[in-house]
Design an enzyme around this catalytic site. Structure first.
Site, mmCIF file in Angstrom:
data_model
loop_
_atom_site.group_PDB
_atom_site.id
_atom_site.type_symbol
_atom_site.label_atom_id
_atom_site.label_comp_id
_atom_site.label_asym_id
_atom_site.label_seq_id
_atom_site.Cartn_x
_atom_site.Cartn_y
_atom_site.Cartn_z
ATOM 1 N N ASP A 57 -3.580 0.064 -8.477
ATOM 2 C CA ASP A 57 -2.161 -0.122 -8.724
ATOM 3 C C ASP A 57 -1.836 0.638 -10.004
ATOM 4 O OD1 ASP A 57 0.444 -0.921 -8.502
ATOM 5 O OD2 ASP A 57 -0.007 -3.044 -8.255
ATOM 6 N N CYS A 58 -0.581 1.006 -10.169
ATOM 7 C CA CYS A 58 -0.243 1.994 -11.193
ATOM 8 C C CYS A 58 -0.494 1.479 -12.613
ATOM 9 C CB CYS A 58 1.187 2.450 -11.005
ATOM 10 S SG CYS A 58 1.355 3.348 -9.445
#
Length: 770
Positions: free
Chosen positions: A290-291
């Site tokens: 996830d970012c």
């Protein structure tokens, strides 16, 4: 005349060819350009070679510095090898989205079809619909890629379990049931990827693995949260949709989450990434963070002493791609210090490059490849927009009806349309959306059936004052019927915004009650929301004759709502999550990840919670009535055991339950025939839900679990037969406290509406009772 026709045809073909040429020019080849004499003969460009040989050849030509800059979402170009830069991050949760930097709208692509939010589409309980939506979304994604406006890697769907009703991102998910979420995941992914052999149309990604369902609640946020999860809950709840996504959907990617699970960041846990996703389930693709979650491991969770150790731990655990800059910055030092080797980097790149090659990105000219003909004319087509409308119709749920619905165009010529969501547009598409092709608001939809008298009642969804209430009451006094469109929006529930409670915001409840008292005709409450709302007051108020939940119904939501209100559509949706009363959340902190009740803790979801509800999971009414009957229903089933078990002394019948891995699960399933009869006066679509419950007193037992569902259209006065397969390994098993799947022997029950059918289950070895 013939000559003129011939000239016209020639001119038309030239124009068409020019249009195609223009499309090609806007998307140059990502790599292996046939016009580039330096690269077109390279081994990795030869499409007739096996993929693994091409991947190995490309990686062998890269320098370490180049490899490291390909480990992140904004991968660099490698001009000396004729490779363009690439942005991996695009989103397609319920239509092509512009949330990620990989997708842009404008020019020939001003918008894309915006389908209902996932929680609404899940309420249709229609697997073929989910796959069909996926195919349409990938058509539009490919078209935008060909036009130079999007990528081919889409980090969707979100298949986390909607465990807590306050979660702001529950709207993105298929709901609280792991079987439902798993079926949705597999079918939507199949639609998106539309595989032909090894080739992919687009590459999907199931996220966020695992036990992620808290964003920001009571001072606890997703970046700091350590989800303490039992092996039992991990195996029978949190992991189920992801397993289905990989094993059945053959997804190209899985995204690990921000949170820790039992003290380890998910993106640095080799047991989860290499062990489970790639090892047990056999992912043939890449794992992405996830970012900025790799950066979060170091900067926020302080999981390692140095940044290069975080980079090394993530790559060694099985992470292939970092959404964020962390690996690009710190991997070189990790290699220099000997924390990881260049071979570790090569293995990560092999997984990402293989997917790019399966997408055709190294096959040269895009227009010459499958889907290369898709362009602007294939986005927002009438057929695509009709499907968005049909999806909204199928997902709408009728929660209450005292007989006032459907409304009549002859008896209800004027309708007061009231509420902060009565004339909204963007609200209807929820989050992780793009730019819709166009909108029909509830007010516009209702106005096609009757003269609408509009009063918003509240200036916004927060509804902080009642200074517009008298105008709303006056409108309802002067109308033949009143429709209140209330609920939530992204200011109340969203990513990084969990809800504080389950009641309607601000003074919305007061507005509903006052208008219902004033209304001259029937009053209908329509709710837009992703999560459940405690509307006990409306459920119990006889002046509110009907309640509809529309979720976030997408670009055509207003038309779908009006079609249901006036009976053009007979509603058939069912709730994909439990609607709890407000006092439930007072007993349950969001941080408690336990599914099962314990002490004063009531447990979660219909599978384990036994307390009062506003509306249960699977609830949904129709304008007609249905009756179920069992035409063929076996009462005795056997579990065949592996013939080698006794010889190897591996056989276990613990607590009168057989381990699933000790059973012959590929033996034929038992077929149940269920007749669904429409006993009313209106044709309708019935959503058949089949649950099973284990023997009473079984120590691993749950209330019941969904094992199958089917959507069936039945003409008034007729019946349809539905065939359901029941496999003991798949449908009658439970998970023990060690995370081991077992099949309890004894009397199981099937629940089909009001029907309850008992099945006696026994273990057999070669037909002899064990």
């Amino acid at each position: 005349m013939a000559k003129s026709s011939s000239l016209f045809l020639s001119l038309f073909l030239l124009i068409a060819a020019a249009a195609c040429f223009s499309l090609v020019e806007s998307r140059p080849p990502f790599a292996c350009d046939p016009r580039n004499g330096l690269t077109r003969s390279l081994k990795f460009c030869r499409v007739n070679l096996p993929l693994h040989m091409r991947v190995r050849d490309l990686i062998g030509r890269l320098t370490l510095a180049e490899k490291i800059r390909l480990l992140v979402n904004n991968a660099i170009a490698v001009p000396r090898l004729g490779i363009q830069g690439y942005e991996w991050w695009s989103e397609a949760l319920h239509g092509v989205s512009n949330v990620g930097p990989g997708t842009k709208f404008g020019g020939d692509f001003p918008g894309a079809t915006s389908f209902p939010q996932v929680i609404t589409t899940a309420a249709a309980f229609n697997e073929s619909l989910w796959e069909q939506i996926g195919r349409v979304v990938s058509d539009e994604a490919r078209a935008m890629y060909n036009g130079g406006m999007a990528g081919l890697t889409y980090w969707s769907p979100n298949v986390n379990i909607f465990r807590d009703p306050r979660w702001g991102r529950g709207q993105e998910t298929p709901g609280e049931d792991p079987v439902l979420a798993g079926k949705y995941a597999a079918r939507y992914v199949r639609g998106l990827q539309s595989p032909t052999g090894t080739r992919l149309k687009v590459a999907a990604c199931c996220k966020h693995y695992t036990a992620y369902d808290i964003d920001n609640w009571n001072g606890v946020d997703r970046y700091h949260f350590n989800a303490r999860v039992s092996k039992q809950d991990l195996a029978d709840t949190y992991d189920v949709p992801f397993k289905a996504c990989v094993v059945e959907g053959k997804v190209a990617s899985v995204m690990c989450s921000y949170n820790q699970v039992n003290g380890k960041p998910t993106c640095a846990d080799p047991d989860l990434l290499k062990g489970t996703i790639r090892g047990q389930w056999g992912l043939a693709g890449y794992i992405v963070s996830d970012c900025d979650s790799v950066g979060v491991m170091y900067d926020t969770q302080h999981f390692t002493a140095t940044p290069e150790e975080s980079a090394a731990d993530a790559i060694k655990a099985g992470l292939d791609l970092d959404c964020g800059p962390f690996l690009a910055i710190h991997t070189d030092m990790a290699v220099r210090r000997g924390l990881i080797s260049e071979t570790d980097v090569d293995m990560a790149l092999a997984n990402t490059i293989t997917i790019q090659m399966r997408l055709g990105m190294f096959d040269g000219e895009p227009s010459a490849q499958p889907y290369g003909n898709l362009g602007p004319r294939d986005v927002c087509t009438p057929a695509h927009q009709q499907l968005a409308l049909e999806a909204a119709r199928q997902g709408i749920v009728l929660l209450k009806n005292s007989g006032s619905l459907p409304l009549s165009t002859t008896r209800h010529r004027t309708v007061a349309v009231i509420g902060p969501n009565s004339d909204v547009t963007v609200t209807m598409i929820g989050n992780y959306a793009g730019v819709a092709c166009g909108y029909t608001s509830p007010l516009q939809g209702i106005a096609r059936y009757a003269r609408a008298i509009h009063q918003p009642g509240c200036s916004d969804i927060a509804c902080g004052t009642n200074n517009q209430f008298e105008l709303a009451e006056a409108a309802s006094r002067n109308a033949d019927a009143t429709v209140l469109v209330m609920g939530l929006d992204q200011s109340i529930e969203a990513e990084f915004r969990d809800r504080k409670g389950l009641l309607l915001p601000g003074l919305q409840q007061e507005l509903v009650s006052r208008v219902a008292r004033a209304s001259r005709g029937p009053t209908v409450l329509v709710l837009m929301s992703g999560g459940p709302i405690d509307v006990t007051f409306a459920k119990n108020d006889p002046r509110i004759s009907a309640i509809i939940w529309a979720g976030y119904p997408g670009q055509a939501g207003g038309t779908a709502i009006a079609d249901v209100l006036f009976g053009t559509t007979n509603p058939g949706g069912k709730l994909p999550m439990t609607w709890y009363p407000q006092d439930y959340v007072a007993k349950v902190p969001m941080t408690n990840m336990g599914m099962r009740p314990s002490g004063g803790y009531p447990g979660r979801t219909y599978r384990f919670y036994r307390g009062p509800v506003v509306f249960p999971f699977g609830h949904g009414l129709s304008y007609t009535t249905f009756r179920h009957s069992l035409a063929i229903a076996p009462t005795d089933l056997s579990v065949l055991l592996d013939t080698n078990l006794f010889a190897t002394k591996n056989y276990s019948l613990s607590s009168n339950a057989v381990r699933v891995k000790h059973a012959k699960c590929d033996s034929p399933s038992s077929l149940f025939h269920i007749d669904v009869e429409n006993t009313g006066n209106m044709d309708g679509t019935h959503t058949l839900l089949v649950f099973s419950s284990p023997p009473a007193g079984q120590k691993w037992s749950l209330n019941k679990q969904l094992i199958s569902f089917r959507r069936v259209h039945v003409v008034a006065g007729s019946k349809q037969r539905v065939k359901i397969n029941v496999n003991p390994c798949k449908h009658l098993s439970v998970v023990d406290e060690f995370g081991i799947q077992r099949i309890p022997m004894g009397s199981h029950s099937l629940h089909i509406g009001d029907l309850k059918h008992s099945i006696s289950l026994q273990a057999n070895l070669e037909g002899i009772k064990a």
